[in-house]
Design an enzyme around this catalytic site. Structure first.
Site, short mmCIF file in Angstrom:
data_model
loop_
_atom_site.label_atom_id
_atom_site.label_comp_id
_atom_site.label_asym_id
_atom_site.label_seq_id
_atom_site.Cartn_x
_atom_site.Cartn_y
_atom_site.Cartn_z
N LYS A 1 0.80 -1.21 0.00
CA LYS A 1 0.00 0.00 0.00
C LYS A 1 0.84 1.28 0.00
O LYS A 1 0.32 2.36 -0.20
CB LYS A 1 -0.99 -0.02 1.16
CG LYS A 1 -1.92 -1.21 1.17
CD LYS A 1 -2.77 -1.38 -0.09
CE LYS A 1 -3.66 -0.21 -0.36
NZ LYS A 1 -4.92 -0.58 -1.06
N1 PMP Z 1 -3.10 -7.08 1.20
C1 PMP Z 1 -2.98 -6.22 2.22
C2 PMP Z 1 -2.20 -6.63 3.43
C3 PMP Z 1 -3.60 -4.95 2.15
O1 PMP Z 1 -3.49 -4.09 3.18
C4 PMP Z 1 -4.36 -4.63 1.00
C5 PMP Z 1 -5.06 -3.31 0.86
N2 PMP Z 1 -5.92 -2.93 1.86
C6 PMP Z 1 -4.45 -5.57 -0.03
C7 PMP Z 1 -3.79 -6.78 0.10
C8 PMP Z 1 -5.31 -5.32 -1.25
O2 PMP Z 1 -4.73 -4.48 -2.20
P1 PMP Z 1 -5.63 -3.54 -3.12
O3 PMP Z 1 -6.22 -2.48 -2.24
O4 PMP Z 1 -4.67 -3.00 -4.12
O5 PMP Z 1 -6.70 -4.35 -3.74
#
Ligand code: PMP
Length: 341
Positions: free
Chosen positions: A44
């Site tokens: 992130k």
């Molecule tokens: N894995 C973790 C540990 C996250 O914090 C997040 C985002 N909240 C994601 C995956 C998902 O990524 P995205 O928001 O790009 O879909």
């Protein structure tokens, strides 16, 4: 001398690591993009930087202004750290169900953290709506003082993943990639990487690994937002189609339960020295499913989104796992013989 100018410049360019156990089990090359190596400890950081650069370009964030965002934690950590290096303040709302480790990591950045009771998106007290209202109130009092980052529906998120994560994966594999799979929270990673890879080779298969309790796998497969069960994973899963997710080029989708994903978190730690969080377990379980769908001999990339140490009291806590009915490996039981937190 080789040095980055600041923390923002150190975001991205993460290593791609061969996942030995998943590769051996499937006869595919399964590779994990080590996003836990970002300065704020998660994928992130990319979202945070992409949103921030876009806001600066569009004049939405003035010097010394306040970044306001609702987050499961990681985006807030990225925004607060990069914000600190650029002279911005950060005001972050977060559901109180998220791990203590993430809340503490956010607090030590100097961000103001407001924990709110977990609520569905349709509820006006959902953390993202609270963040939006806080920014609106600040701007009413002092116009231009706050910027709501809006990671779910601000497509600068997806675009930054296309330009960085997707391009890096293409270059690191030398274009020899057959599939990409990951879970989604905002949808930024999957949509951005999916677009970047399909633009270079439309034959690359893009797959969604959706945690139990999320409605997106059924949306992709049946066109209907339906969910069943629940998951201890954090930061992933959704009950709605975000602007970032909307046009993601997805070929396959599966719903994956904790009983399938959490053992991967433990296996990566014990068998390969990789310390990853719960969403990475869902991602690797998804990569194994994609490998079985494509057959042996293919190259599949997924994401190791953050580190397991961010969830020690859950993912590596025998008592917590027992209570959730998730198997506890013998080595983990031995590591914490008192079997509590
Ligand atoms: N894995 C973790 C540990 C996250 O914090 C997040 C985002 N909240 C994601 C995956 C998902 O990524 P995205 O928001 O790009 O879909």
């Amino acid at each position: 001398m080789s040095a980055f100018a600041d923390v923002a410049a150190a975001v991205g360019h993460t290593p791609l690591i061969r996942l030995r156990q998943a590769s051996q089990q499937t006869g595919c090359e399964i590779l994990g993009k080590a996003e836990f190596a970002n300065p704020g400890g998660s994928i992130k950081d990319r979202t945070a930087l992409g949103l921030l650069l876009d806001a600066e370009r569009r004049g939405l964030l003035r010097p010394g202004g306040t970044i306001v965002e609702g987050t499961a934690g990681n985006t807030g950590i990225g925004l607060a750290l990069i914000g600190a290096s650029r002279g911005y303040r950060a005001l972050i709302t977060m559901p109180d169900t998220q791990s203590r480790e993430k809340i503490d990591a956010l607090r030590i950045t100097g961000a103001e953290v407001r924990l709110v009771p977990a609520a569905p998106y349709a509820d006006p007290n959902h953390y993202a709506h609270v963040a939006r209202r806080l920014a609106e109130a600040m701007n009413l009092q002092e116009p231009g003082s706050a910027w709501f980052a809006d990671q779910f529906d601000n497509t600068a998120n997806r675009d930054f993943h296309a330009a960085t994560t997707g391009v890096e994966i293409w270059e690191q594999t030398g274009g020899r990639i057959d599939g990409f799979v990951c879970a989604t929270g905002t949808g930024g990673t999957l949509a951005g990487v999916g677009r970047a890879l399909k633009a270079r080779n439309p034959a690359v298969t893009i797959a969604l690994a959706d945690p139990a309790g999320s409605a997106l796998a059924s949306y992709v497969n049946e066109g209907e937002l339906k969910s069943a069960g629940n998951s201890i994973s954090e930061g992933i899963g959704s009950s709605r189609v975000t602007a970032n997710f909307r046009d993601a080029p997805i070929d396959l989708a599966w719903s994956i339960g904790d009983e399938e994903s959490v053992p991967w978190v433990h296996a990566l730690m014990a068998g390969e020295g990789l310390n990853v969080g719960g969403s990475s377990g869902v991602n690797v379980a998804g990569a194994v499913r994609l490998a079985r769908a494509l057959g042996p001999g293919h190259t599949i990339v997924t994401v190791l989104a953050d580190a397991g140490s961010r969830y020690r009291a859950k993912l590596f806590n025998p008592a917590f796992l027992h209570a959730k009915g998730i198997p506890v490996p013998a080595w983990l039981q031995r590591a914490f013989p008192e079997a509590d937190t």
